[in-house]
Design a protein around this motif. Structure first.
Motif, PDB file in Angstrom:
ATOM      1  N   ASP A  35       0.829  -1.211   0.000  1.00  0.00           N
ATOM      2  CA  ASP A  35       0.000   0.000   0.000  1.00  0.00           C
ATOM      3  C   ASP A  35       0.860   1.258   0.000  1.00  0.00           C
ATOM      4  O   ASP A  35       0.510   2.263  -0.628  1.00  0.00           O
ATOM      5  CB  ASP A  35      -0.925  -0.003   1.217  1.00  0.00           C
ATOM      6  N   LEU A  36       1.984   1.222   0.715  1.00  0.00           N
ATOM      7  CA  LEU A  36       2.871   2.386   0.715  1.00  0.00           C
ATOM      8  C   LEU A  36       3.486   2.593  -0.659  1.00  0.00           C
ATOM      9  O   LEU A  36       3.581   3.732  -1.148  1.00  0.00           O
ATOM     10  CB  LEU A  36       3.971   2.195   1.769  1.00  0.00           C
ATOM     11  N   GLU A  37       3.917   1.505  -1.325  1.00  0.00           N
ATOM     12  CA  GLU A  37       4.460   1.612  -2.681  1.00  0.00           C
ATOM     13  C   GLU A  37       3.404   2.154  -3.636  1.00  0.00           C
ATOM     14  O   GLU A  37       3.702   2.964  -4.514  1.00  0.00           O
ATOM     15  CB  GLU A  37       4.935   0.225  -3.128  1.00  0.00           C
ATOM     16  N   ARG A  38       2.152   1.745  -3.458  1.00  0.00           N
ATOM     17  CA  ARG A  38       1.043   2.228  -4.284  1.00  0.00           C
ATOM     18  C   ARG A  38       0.867   3.733  -4.120  1.00  0.00           C
ATOM     19  O   ARG A  38       0.719   4.467  -5.107  1.00  0.00           O
ATOM     20  CB  ARG A  38      -0.227   1.494  -3.877  1.00  0.00           C
ATOM     21  N   ALA A  39       0.890   4.225  -2.886  1.00  0.00           N
ATOM     22  CA  ALA A  39       0.675   5.655  -2.643  1.00  0.00           C
ATOM     23  C   ALA A  39       1.853   6.491  -3.130  1.00  0.00           C
ATOM     24  O   ALA A  39       1.667   7.543  -3.754  1.00  0.00           O
ATOM     25  CB  ALA A  39       0.431   5.896  -1.151  1.00  0.00           C
ATOM     26  N   GLY A  75       3.969   5.704  -5.435  1.00  0.00           N
ATOM     27  CA  GLY A  75       4.053   5.642  -6.889  1.00  0.00           C
ATOM     28  C   GLY A  75       3.116   6.614  -7.574  1.00  0.00           C
ATOM     29  O   GLY A  75       3.330   6.966  -8.742  1.00  0.00           O
ATOM     30  N   ALA A  76       2.069   7.040  -6.877  1.00  0.00           N
ATOM     31  CA  ALA A  76       1.111   8.001  -7.445  1.00  0.00           C
ATOM     32  C   ALA A  76       1.017   9.233  -6.552  1.00  0.00           C
ATOM     33  O   ALA A  76      -0.060   9.803  -6.372  1.00  0.00           O
ATOM     34  CB  ALA A  76      -0.255   7.342  -7.602  1.00  0.00           C
ATOM     35  N   ILE A  77       2.164   9.672  -5.997  1.00  0.00           N
ATOM     36  CA  ILE A  77       2.151  10.720  -4.985  1.00  0.00           C
ATOM     37  C   ILE A  77       1.590  12.030  -5.516  1.00  0.00           C
ATOM     38  O   ILE A  77       0.919  12.773  -4.789  1.00  0.00           O
ATOM     39  CB  ILE A  77       3.575  10.922  -4.396  1.00  0.00           C
ATOM     40  N   ARG A  78       1.812  12.350  -6.798  1.00  0.00           N
ATOM     41  CA  ARG A  78       1.272  13.591  -7.347  1.00  0.00           C
ATOM     42  C   ARG A  78      -0.253  13.553  -7.402  1.00  0.00           C
ATOM     43  O   ARG A  78      -0.923  14.539  -7.093  1.00  0.00           O
ATOM     44  CB  ARG A  78       1.870  13.855  -8.737  1.00  0.00           C
ATOM     45  N   THR A  79      -0.795  12.406  -7.788  1.00  0.00           N
ATOM     46  CA  THR A  79      -2.252  12.261  -7.787  1.00  0.00           C
ATOM     47  C   THR A  79      -2.798  12.313  -6.368  1.00  0.00           C
ATOM     48  O   THR A  79      -3.838  12.939  -6.109  1.00  0.00           O
ATOM     49  CB  THR A  79      -2.644  10.924  -8.452  1.00  0.00           C
ATOM     50  N   VAL A  80      -2.106  11.674  -5.441  1.00  0.00           N
ATOM     51  CA  VAL A  80      -2.529  11.698  -4.036  1.00  0.00           C
ATOM     52  C   VAL A  80      -2.603  13.130  -3.528  1.00  0.00           C
ATOM     53  O   VAL A  80      -3.587  13.545  -2.892  1.00  0.00           O
ATOM     54  CB  VAL A  80      -1.570  10.853  -3.175  1.00  0.00           C
ATOM     55  N   GLY A 110      -4.792  11.870   3.789  1.00  0.00           N
ATOM     56  CA  GLY A 110      -5.422  11.291   4.979  1.00  0.00           C
ATOM     57  C   GLY A 110      -5.964   9.897   4.732  1.00  0.00           C
ATOM     58  O   GLY A 110      -5.793   8.993   5.575  1.00  0.00           O
ATOM     59  N   ARG A 111      -6.598   9.696   3.574  1.00  0.00           N
ATOM     60  CA  ARG A 111      -7.149   8.370   3.264  1.00  0.00           C
ATOM     61  C   ARG A 111      -6.045   7.335   3.111  1.00  0.00           C
ATOM     62  O   ARG A 111      -6.174   6.204   3.580  1.00  0.00           O
ATOM     63  CB  ARG A 111      -7.990   8.432   1.991  1.00  0.00           C
ATOM     64  N   GLU A 112      -4.966   7.735   2.425  1.00  0.00           N
ATOM     65  CA  GLU A 112      -3.860   6.792   2.246  1.00  0.00           C
ATOM     66  C   GLU A 112      -3.181   6.493   3.579  1.00  0.00           C
ATOM     67  O   GLU A 112      -2.786   5.357   3.847  1.00  0.00           O
ATOM     68  CB  GLU A 112      -2.852   7.342   1.238  1.00  0.00           C
ATOM     69  N   THR A 113      -3.038   7.524   4.434  1.00  0.00           N
ATOM     70  CA  THR A 113      -2.460   7.296   5.759  1.00  0.00           C
ATOM     71  C   THR A 113      -3.316   6.324   6.557  1.00  0.00           C
ATOM     72  O   THR A 113      -2.797   5.421   7.237  1.00  0.00           O
ATOM     73  CB  THR A 113      -2.339   8.625   6.515  1.00  0.00           C
ATOM     74  N   ALA A 114      -4.654   6.498   6.455  1.00  0.00           N
ATOM     75  CA  ALA A 114      -5.549   5.594   7.173  1.00  0.00           C
ATOM     76  C   ALA A 114      -5.441   4.169   6.625  1.00  0.00           C
ATOM     77  O   ALA A 114      -5.437   3.192   7.387  1.00  0.00           O
ATOM     78  CB  ALA A 114      -6.989   6.095   7.055  1.00  0.00           C
ATOM     79  N   ARG A 115      -5.358   4.042   5.286  1.00  0.00           N
ATOM     80  CA  ARG A 115      -5.255   2.712   4.680  1.00  0.00           C
ATOM     81  C   ARG A 115      -3.963   2.017   5.114  1.00  0.00           C
ATOM     82  O   ARG A 115      -3.969   0.872   5.556  1.00  0.00           O
ATOM     83  CB  ARG A 115      -5.296   2.834   3.160  1.00  0.00           C
TER      84      ARG A 115
END
Length: 579
Positions: free
Chosen positions: A192-196, A198-203, A210-215
């Motif tokens: 999940d961290l690699e996923r976030a 890898g798309a940090i600009r979109t995040v 916040g959603r990614e941190t929660a996930r």
């Protein structure tokens, strides 16, 4: 579990054996010391001092201490060597898996198996496995000497150890599942961290931090809960060792002291037996700890062995010809090819078309028609379920994959860039490329202005995933990278998707030049790219519905005419002319 560990250390038998032999040598030095103490006490009881025995005892003690230092280093070095060997083997294996395996597993989880799981394995092999072997052998030696000194006292010690072992077994039964869940949760967290990232600009753009941190935090809490469960089992197992060691020592001290007081045993025998009890704490504690360590690391061992069991790509039997055959004008041919990613859900149905040795073939069709699947089959990322794909007259399933792929250039739609310099990315397929060839593909793909503009030219870092380059620049770099290998067949997946009008016209001229040198297959959604093709394949719902030139299809295929009408509207909106 034992068999899994043995398979993983199979290539490191020598270092492991050396560690075990040195540990046993230290055990032997320790086992000899109580006998020397017994002789010294007996000599003192007769009114003399056994200086030779005392000197030998000191020498054995110092030798044992020195040997323990050597053993620690040897075991640490062995553990690191085993981790390195398994990591190298695992990395090589993961990079050679069949494509369906990558489809089923997340990248971050695969990375976790190489990193986190191998570190857990290091403790299993270097500490748990070695301690288990040496602990068992040390126990056997100590037990034999204790039986020789006092069989009755030994039976009491053995009974107490058996009770502690039973309690330990109950605690360890749940440790394997808890350990496996902890390793899996850690892998999911890494994925999940690699996923976030890898798309940090979109995040950032959509405010999803916040959603990614929660996930990711949820995955971390899952790992925390599993590790706490493992710790609870470990906490139950630890007192078992204390009961076995401390309880046995107190029992021997009480009963043995009473027997000495009554005259049934000598002080020398009791001291020697107690020294063996003290010595016994080492291998006995190591054995109890080793069982716990192996159980805790069992999840990591399982995940590593699972990854190593995944099937790699199989090599072919025939090396494809480097030089074109003169027997046929066709380089690539699909013959009634059928394919499905999942059983019962076909993607391609009896697809047939030909690609000449020189020329430009465009594949068009709506999203989901199977165009990218055709490219995946040409590259042999997958093999067809039915029909044949022929390259220079050879069934590609019988060709050596590496040599075959070296004859094919692929430009993916998302144009992946590797972390490093522009030169690293351009020369990725041909690291030792001649500077003249490199300059040639730079000019051919329209990168000359970019190279001159960059502060360090070709040695300028492109950033993570090519973040320092625009979409169009990444596209041209991908094209240049493919061209540098001088392929006989070049696959381009929507090469104009990131290009402006001027760059698209330049690309069209480039494709025309390339079609004279090699075969081109282009997945296209732009009219300029399609019209430039010498042959067009219309793909709909996994079937070839029409083939021919632009003029032929305009006169005979209603679907193609509709697409052209739609493309013309888009071109007018972009201010581009038909030509």
């Amino acid at each position: 579990m034992r068999g899994e560990v043995l398979r993983l250390v199979a290539g490191h038998r020598g270092p492991v054996a050396a560690g075990i032999v040195l540990t046993l040598a230290g055990s032997g030095l320790g086992l000899a010391q109580p006998l020397l103490v017994r002789r010294a006490i007996e000599a003192a009881g007769s009114g003399r001092t056994a200086w030779a025995v005392i000197v030998a005892l000191v020498a054995l003690f110092l030798a044992q201490a020195a040997l323990e230092g050597v053993v620690r280093y040897v075991l640490a070095r062995t553990g690191e060597g085993i981790v390195l060997g398994i990591r190298l083997h695992l990395v090589d294996h993961l990079l050679r898996l069949r494509m369906p395996v990558y489809d089923r597993h997340r990248t971050g989880d695969l990375i976790s198996r190489v990193g986190t799981d191998t570190m857990a394995l290091r403790r299993v092999v270097a500490t748990g496995f070695t301690d288990a072997v040496t602990g068992c052998l040390g126990l056997i030696g100590a037990a034999a000497l204790m039986i020789w000194l006092d069989p009755g006292l030994f039976l009491l010690v053995a009974a107490l150890v058996a009770v502690a072992a039973g309690a330990l077994a109950g605690a360890l039964r749940g440790m394997r599942s808890a350990s496996l869940r902890g390793q899996e949760a850690t892998g999911e967290m890494a994925a999940d961290l690699e996923r976030a990232l890898g798309a940090i600009r979109t995040v950032r753009a959509v405010g999803a931090e916040g959603r990614e941190t929660a996930r990711i935090g949820g995955r971390a809490r899952d790992a925390h809960a599993a590790n706490l469960r493992t710790a609870r089992f470990d906490a139950l197992a630890a007192p078992a060792g204390d009961i076995a060691i401390t309880g046995s020592f107190l029992l021997v001290l009480l009963i043995g002291g009473a027997r000495v007081a009554s005259g049934a045993a000598s002080v020398a025998d009791l001291v020697a037996f107690l020294m063996y009890m003290v010595y016994l704490t080492g291998p006995l504690g190591s054995l109890f700890e080793a069982v716990g360590v192996i159980r805790q690391g069992s999840g990591a061992v399982h995940r590593i062995n699972e990854a190593l069991s995944w099937p790699p790509e199989r090599e072919g039997e025939v090396v494809p010809p480097q030089e074109p055959s003169r027997e046929s004008r066709t380089l690539l041919e699909f013959q009634d090819v059928r394919f499905a990613y999942e059983p019962g859900r076909p993607v391609l149905h009896d697809v047939s078309f030909e690609v000449p040795r020189h020329g430009h073939v465009a594949i068009i069709g709506p999203s989901g028609a199977g165009k990218s699947t055709v490219f995946a089959l040409i590259e042999r990322f997958y093999d067809p379920d039915g029909g044949r794909i022929l390259f220079d007259g050879h069934d590609v399933r019988r060709l050596d994959r590496g040599r075959y792929r070296s004859l094919i250039g692929l430009v993916e739609q998302d144009c992946p860039m590797l972390y490093g310099t522009l030169r690293d990315n351009l020369a990725y397929a041909v690291p030792d490329a001649d500077p003249e060839d490199l300059d040639g593909v730079i000019a051919l793909s329209g990168l000359s202005d970019l190279v001159e503009r960059l502060p360090e030219g070709l040695d300028t870092p492109v950033g993570e995933r090519g973040a320092a380059l625009s979409g169009g620049e990444r596209q041209r770099v991908a094209i240049a990278r493919a061209l540098l290998a001088k392929p006989r067949l070049l696959l381009l997946d929507e090469p104009a998707s990131h290009l402006d009008a001027d760059s698209e016209m330049a690309l069209r001229r480039t494709l025309l030049r390339l079609s004279r040198e090699c075969a081109l297959i282009v997945i296209a959604h732009r009219l300029t790219t399609v019209r430039a093709a010498s042959s067009i394949v219309v793909l709909r719902e996994g079937r070839v519905t029409a083939t021919g030139t632009h003029e032929h299809l305009m006169g005979h295929d209603a679907y193609y005419r509709g697409l052209v009408s739609e493309w013309l509207g888009h071109q007018r909106a972009r201010g581009m002319s038909w030509t």
